[in-house]
Design a protein around this motif. Sequence first.
Motif, PDB file in Angstrom:
ATOM      1  N   ASN A 173      40.926  14.086  73.556  1.00  0.00           N
ATOM      2  CA  ASN A 173      39.989  15.036  72.953  1.00  0.00           C
ATOM      3  C   ASN A 173      40.327  15.238  71.468  1.00  0.00           C
ATOM      4  O   ASN A 173      39.457  15.154  70.587  1.00  0.00           O
ATOM      5  CB  ASN A 173      40.101  16.362  73.718  1.00  0.00           C
ATOM      6  CG  ASN A 173      39.244  17.476  73.149  1.00  0.00           C
ATOM      7  OD1 ASN A 173      38.096  17.254  72.789  1.00  0.00           O
ATOM      8  ND2 ASN A 173      39.802  18.678  73.052  1.00  0.00           N
ATOM      9  N   ILE A 174      41.606  15.423  71.220  1.00  0.00           N
ATOM     10  CA  ILE A 174      42.059  15.700  69.851  1.00  0.00           C
ATOM     11  C   ILE A 174      41.919  14.445  68.986  1.00  0.00           C
ATOM     12  O   ILE A 174      41.484  14.507  67.839  1.00  0.00           O
ATOM     13  CB  ILE A 174      43.507  16.250  69.890  1.00  0.00           C
ATOM     14  CG1 ILE A 174      43.483  17.621  70.565  1.00  0.00           C
ATOM     15  CG2 ILE A 174      44.134  16.310  68.500  1.00  0.00           C
ATOM     16  CD1 ILE A 174      44.781  18.018  71.209  1.00  0.00           C
ATOM     17  N   ARG A 175      42.276  13.289  69.550  1.00  0.00           N
ATOM     18  CA  ARG A 175      42.152  12.030  68.797  1.00  0.00           C
ATOM     19  C   ARG A 175      40.696  11.807  68.379  1.00  0.00           C
ATOM     20  O   ARG A 175      40.404  11.497  67.222  1.00  0.00           O
ATOM     21  CB  ARG A 175      42.631  10.853  69.653  1.00  0.00           C
ATOM     22  CG  ARG A 175      42.709   9.532  68.910  1.00  0.00           C
ATOM     23  CD  ARG A 175      42.894   8.353  69.858  1.00  0.00           C
ATOM     24  NE  ARG A 175      41.695   8.072  70.630  1.00  0.00           N
ATOM     25  CZ  ARG A 175      40.643   7.394  70.182  1.00  0.00           C
ATOM     26  NH1 ARG A 175      40.634   6.924  68.957  1.00  0.00           N
ATOM     27  NH2 ARG A 175      39.585   7.194  70.953  1.00  0.00           N
ATOM     28  N   ARG A 176      39.773  11.995  69.323  1.00  0.00           N
ATOM     29  CA  ARG A 176      38.347  11.783  68.991  1.00  0.00           C
ATOM     30  C   ARG A 176      37.888  12.784  67.937  1.00  0.00           C
ATOM     31  O   ARG A 176      37.153  12.439  67.010  1.00  0.00           O
ATOM     32  CB  ARG A 176      37.470  11.940  70.244  1.00  0.00           C
ATOM     33  CG  ARG A 176      37.616  10.794  71.216  1.00  0.00           C
ATOM     34  CD  ARG A 176      36.640  10.968  72.371  1.00  0.00           C
ATOM     35  NE  ARG A 176      37.055  10.199  73.541  1.00  0.00           N
ATOM     36  CZ  ARG A 176      36.499  10.304  74.739  1.00  0.00           C
ATOM     37  NH1 ARG A 176      35.501  11.144  74.948  1.00  0.00           N
ATOM     38  NH2 ARG A 176      36.930   9.571  75.751  1.00  0.00           N
ATOM     39  N   MET A 177      38.331  14.039  68.105  1.00  0.00           N
ATOM     40  CA  MET A 177      37.946  15.056  67.109  1.00  0.00           C
ATOM     41  C   MET A 177      38.486  14.671  65.735  1.00  0.00           C
ATOM     42  O   MET A 177      37.797  14.837  64.723  1.00  0.00           O
ATOM     43  CB  MET A 177      38.493  16.425  67.512  1.00  0.00           C
ATOM     44  CG  MET A 177      37.832  16.992  68.747  1.00  0.00           C
ATOM     45  SD  MET A 177      36.186  17.626  68.379  1.00  0.00           S
ATOM     46  CE  MET A 177      36.536  19.342  68.171  1.00  0.00           C
TER      47      MET A 177
END
Length: 294
Positions: A173-177
């Motif tokens: 989630n954080i990587r994509r964000m």
Amino acid sequence: MALAAGGAGRSLVSRRPPVAESPAAAALGLLRIPRRGLRGWGKGGIAAAMEGSRTYMNDSAEDAVGGGEGALRSKVDCVNGSGLRRMSNVGNSSNILWHKCSVEKADREQLLRQKGCVIWVTGLSGSGKSTLACALARGLHARGKLTYILDGDNVRHGLNSDLSFKAEDRAENIRRMGEVAKLFADAGVICIASLISPYRKDRELCRSLLKEGEFIEVFMDVPLSICESRDPKGLYKLARAGKIRGFTGIDDPYEPPLSCEIVLEQKDGSCASPDRLAGRVISYLEEKGYLSPA
Ligand SMILES: Nc1ncnc2c1ncn2[C@@H]1O[C@H](COP(=O)(O)OS(=O)(=O)O)[C@@H](OP(=O)(O)O)[C@H]1O
Ligand SMILES: Nc1ncnc2c1ncn2[C@@H]1O[C@H](COP(=O)(O)OP(=O)(O)O)[C@@H](O)[C@H]1O
């Protein structure tokens, strides 16, 4: 159109004026187009050079080969690597080619009269991330600055709806964000990413995607007791009752930043208003030149 060496490369060589290879260019995997012109290079030699250097030609390189004074400059650009590029293998994507455009980040920043960056707001649920993000967007909008908010909750409604709250899904989630935020910053936008992002290494990975100074980490330093007393969604209550498992701060960790650009502390009895907190971030942006053109 990108043409691969081998079959496609050969057909390009037979249709186009030839290209020469220098030892340095060969070492870099690039091909050099000579200033004196493109005559006198055998098809076989060109094809071999292209195959040997694993070099590929894109549209701009093809245009450059077309001739004329302007094209000569383009050919030099090719020597510098803007016209000829190497295929890459990234993750599970093989044989991909980065396509560069002459309209770049700095041009967009000139247009918008600001610098693209990422303001990464991290903190516990209920610490005021979304409220700060909104106050910040309002404050910057009022100054004529273009912002976009990437809110963890909101992006989980779409792009990230396939992800749960287990550690590896939070990391994804954080990587994509981080990647999306990077695109917004590249567009020249002041991107406000507001998500718990509880693990330090995931935040550091997002920081590493951007240039020095373009990732501005804002820590909402609010004690769990205050967040829990706010509990606007009733989630802490559910977590305490064991109805939500792996809730950040209750039975899942939150790792506060060890060093970050801005800490917005809120303690019992000394809670600055959201607009005041946003004002601190805006002052930081002003100081660092993000509110002026590149
Ligand atoms: N298990 C668990 N832990 C923490 N938070 C939870 C959980 N389940 C649902 N929620 C709700 O999801 C919001 C957090 O999403 P994020 O994408 O910001 O989380 S993370 O960065 O991937 O950790 C968070 O929103 P905020 O309160 O705005 O932070 C919660 O409303
Ligand atoms: N600076 C502040 N002072 C007092 N209350 C705040 C402040 N910022 C946010 N709140 C309140 O705290 C609660 C949680 O805020 P929110 O922005 O939703 O947090 P998060 O996005 O971190 O979960 C909301 O009820 C909000 O009104």
